[in-house]
Structure formats: structure tokens, C-alpha cells
Design a protein around this motif. Structure first.
Motif, PDB file in Angstrom:
ATOM      1  N   LYS A  77       0.806  -1.140  -0.175  1.00 20.00           N
ATOM      2  CA  LYS A  77      -0.327  -0.301   0.207  1.00 20.00           C
ATOM      3  C   LYS A  77       0.782   1.514  -0.259  1.00 20.00           C
ATOM      4  CE  LYS A  77      -3.930   2.373   2.856  1.00 20.00           C
ATOM      5  NZ  LYS A  77      -3.577   3.487   1.634  1.00 20.00           N
ATOM      6  N   ALA A  78       1.636   0.944   0.835  1.00 18.50           N
ATOM      7  CA  ALA A  78       2.851   2.363   0.819  1.00 18.50           C
ATOM      8  C   ALA A  78       3.474   2.969  -0.569  1.00 18.50           C
ATOM      9  CB  ALA A  78       3.752   1.969   2.169  1.00 18.50           C
ATOM     10  N   LEU A  79       4.108   2.055  -1.250  1.00 16.60           N
ATOM     11  CA  LEU A  79       4.375   1.932  -2.177  1.00 16.60           C
ATOM     12  C   LEU A  79       3.608   2.053  -3.645  1.00 16.60           C
ATOM     13  CD1 LEU A  79       6.753  -1.122  -2.469  1.00 16.60           C
ATOM     14  CD2 LEU A  79       7.613   1.040  -2.490  1.00 16.60           C
ATOM     15  N   SER A  80       2.534   1.851  -3.412  1.00 14.15           N
ATOM     16  CA  SER A  80       1.005   2.166  -4.465  1.00 14.15           C
ATOM     17  C   SER A  80       0.924   3.583  -3.858  1.00 14.15           C
ATOM     18  CB  SER A  80       0.167   1.180  -4.516  1.00 14.15           C
ATOM     19  OG  SER A  80      -0.808   1.729  -4.363  1.00 14.15           O
ATOM     20  N   ASP A  81       0.456   4.004  -2.644  1.00 11.91           N
ATOM     21  CA  ASP A  81       0.143   5.270  -2.743  1.00 11.91           C
ATOM     22  C   ASP A  81       1.323   6.352  -3.135  1.00 11.91           C
ATOM     23  OD1 ASP A  81      -1.901   4.795  -1.613  1.00 11.91           O
ATOM     24  OD2 ASP A  81      -1.137   5.522   0.327  1.00 11.91           O
ATOM     25  N   SER A  82       2.966   5.876  -2.852  1.00  4.57           N
ATOM     26  CA  SER A  82       3.701   6.663  -3.534  1.00  4.57           C
ATOM     27  C   SER A  82       3.594   6.840  -4.863  1.00  4.57           C
ATOM     28  CB  SER A  82       5.175   6.162  -2.817  1.00  4.57           C
ATOM     29  OG  SER A  82       6.362   6.960  -2.979  1.00  4.57           O
ATOM     30  N   GLY A  92       1.574   8.502  -6.198  1.00  7.60           N
ATOM     31  CA  GLY A  92       1.283  10.710  -5.786  1.00  7.60           C
ATOM     32  C   GLY A  92       0.517  10.630  -4.543  1.00  7.60           C
ATOM     33  N   LYS A  93      -0.288   9.766  -3.983  1.00  7.30           N
ATOM     34  CA  LYS A  93      -0.606   9.943  -2.739  1.00  7.30           C
ATOM     35  C   LYS A  93       0.205  10.317  -1.325  1.00  7.30           C
ATOM     36  CE  LYS A  93      -4.552   7.397  -4.011  1.00  7.30           C
ATOM     37  NZ  LYS A  93      -5.579   6.166  -4.155  1.00  7.30           N
ATOM     38  N   THR A  94       1.269  10.849  -1.138  1.00  4.85           N
ATOM     39  CA  THR A  94       2.067  10.657  -0.187  1.00  4.85           C
ATOM     40  C   THR A  94       3.481  12.390  -0.993  1.00  4.85           C
ATOM     41  OG1 THR A  94       4.404   9.608  -1.106  1.00  4.85           O
ATOM     42  CG2 THR A  94       2.679   8.638  -0.283  1.00  4.85           C
TER      43      THR A  94
END
Length: 73
Positions: free
Chosen positions: A55-60, A63-65
Motif C-alpha cells: 500500500k505504501a509503495l502504491s500510494d507513493s 502521488g498520494k504521499t
């Protein structure tokens, strides 16, 4: 039962009944909490960590981070 726990119970016998009950309630609560922790920690955690990492990689990537410093936390 260990010698130390036996000694603790032996000493607790000299306390008034209401204090023995309070001590017993505290001990029961502590034992129940310890059992819960042991059960929780014995479960495999790697799948949950993998899910969080994905999830963290996907968010990154989506552009969600945003990058911030420690002083901005």
C-alpha cells in the motif's frame, strides 16, 4: 508453580480478605492480558507487513504521499 509465586501467595494469605481480593483481581487481569499478548505475538505478521508495504509503495507511485522532515511530523 514457581517458588517465587508460591511465596507471594503465602505472604498474601496474611492480608485482609478485601486486599486479597484486590490482589487476585489484579493478578487475573494481568494473566489474561499476558495470554492475549502471547496469542497476538504468536500469529504470523509477515502478511500484514507485506500488505502495508504494498500500500505504501502504491500510494507513493500514485502521488498520494509527500516528503516531510522529522520536524514536520
Amino acid at each position: 508453580m514457581t517458588n517465587l509465586l508460591t511465596e507471594a501467595f503465602r505472604k498474601a494469605r496474611d492480608l485482609p480478605d478485601y486486599l486479597q481480593d484486590e490482589l487476585a483481581e489484579q493478578l487475573i487481569e494481568d494473566v489474561e492480558n499476558e495470554i492475549k499478548w502471547q496469542q497476538l505475538l504468536s500469529r504470523p505478521q509477515s502478511m500484514k507487513l507485506d500488505e502495508l508495504a504494498e500500500k505504501a509503495l502504491s500510494d507513493s507511485m500514485n502521488g498520494k504521499t509527500r516528503e516531510i522532515g522529522f520536524d514536520e511530523l
